[in-house]
Design an enzyme around this catalytic site. Structure first.
Site, PDB file in Angstrom:
ATOM      1  N   GLN A  78       0.902  -1.236  -0.145  1.00 47.49           N
ATOM      2  CA  GLN A  78       0.004  -0.103  -0.045  1.00 47.49           C
ATOM      3  C   GLN A  78       1.006   1.203  -0.026  1.00 47.49           C
ATOM      4  O   GLN A  78       1.400   1.870   1.004  1.00 47.49           O
ATOM      5  CB  GLN A  78      -1.168   0.089   1.244  1.00 47.49           C
ATOM      6  CG  GLN A  78      -1.807   1.073   0.925  1.00 47.49           C
ATOM      7  CD  GLN A  78      -3.129   0.759   2.110  1.00 47.49           C
ATOM      8  OE1 GLN A  78      -3.295  -0.129   2.660  1.00 47.49           O
ATOM      9  NE2 GLN A  78      -3.750   1.918   1.861  1.00 47.49           N
ATOM     10  N   PHE A  79       1.320   1.609  -1.285  1.00 52.02           N
ATOM     11  CA  PHE A  79       2.158   2.867  -1.341  1.00 52.02           C
ATOM     12  C   PHE A  79       1.536   4.077  -0.833  1.00 52.02           C
ATOM     13  O   PHE A  79       2.415   5.088  -0.236  1.00 52.02           O
ATOM     14  CB  PHE A  79       2.645   3.041  -2.815  1.00 52.02           C
ATOM     15  CG  PHE A  79       1.349   3.517  -3.686  1.00 52.02           C
ATOM     16  CD1 PHE A  79       1.415   5.047  -3.877  1.00 52.02           C
ATOM     17  CD2 PHE A  79       0.738   2.791  -4.235  1.00 52.02           C
ATOM     18  CE1 PHE A  79       0.329   5.457  -4.724  1.00 52.02           C
ATOM     19  CE2 PHE A  79      -0.453   3.246  -5.207  1.00 52.02           C
ATOM     20  CZ  PHE A  79      -0.630   4.824  -5.297  1.00 52.02           C
ATOM     21  N   THR A  80       0.112   3.982  -0.604  1.00 50.88           N
ATOM     22  CA  THR A  80      -0.672   5.278  -0.108  1.00 50.88           C
ATOM     23  C   THR A  80      -0.302   5.529   1.318  1.00 50.88           C
ATOM     24  O   THR A  80      -0.621   6.891   1.877  1.00 50.88           O
ATOM     25  CB  THR A  80      -2.139   5.086  -0.321  1.00 50.88           C
ATOM     26  OG1 THR A  80      -2.497   4.047   0.340  1.00 50.88           O
ATOM     27  CG2 THR A  80      -2.488   5.184  -2.014  1.00 50.88           C
TER      28      THR A  80
END
Length: 140
Positions: A78-80
């Site tokens: 989850q790069f966010t």
């Protein structure tokens, strides 16, 4: 590296309407990799997650790890988690590592934990039942 860790009674991941991973009781780990993160950090984070005492012992205290209780682990990239919305309403993801740097570190953490996983870089639907609820942010 940053992880949002949730104690779950179950969790699953779907990609394109097809289930790709499912666990029973254990930990759901949403994992973000930052530019500059290293394999050493991935190893430290995996060790910390494996030893994190977020399950109750016989006395009701959070004193047991996922390994102590025989739980499962599901890791989802989850790069966010490295999104920054401090300068407006549209987050910037400049601190998130590019996929070619993030994927090997994601796979390293997942492998060290013997965890199920989502599909790196895919649009996923993650479902879970948070148990407690118990949710922590862990960084390495």
């Amino acid at each position: 590296m940053r992880a949002v860790v949730q104690r779950v009674s179950g969790a699953a991941v779907e990609v394109d309407g097809e289930e790709v991973a499912r666990i029973g009781p254990g930990l759901l780990v949403l994992l973000g990799v930052r530019t500059g993160d290293t394999p050493g950090q991935a190893d430290r984070l995996a060790g910390k997650l494996e030893r994190l005492r977020v399950f109750e012992d016989a006395g009701g205290k959070l004193n047991l790890s996922v390994r102590d209780v025989g739980g499962e682990v599901l890791v989802v990239s989850q790069f966010t988690l490295y999104g920054d919305a401090s300068k407006g309403n549209r987050p910037s993801f400049i601190d998130a590592a590019p996929p070619d740097q993030a994927q090997p570190l994601y796979e390293r953490v997942r492998g060290a934990l013997g965890a199920e996983g989502g599909v790196f870089g895919a649009r996923m639907r993650v479902s879970l039942v948070n148990d407690g609820p118990v949710t922590l942010v862990v960084e390495a």
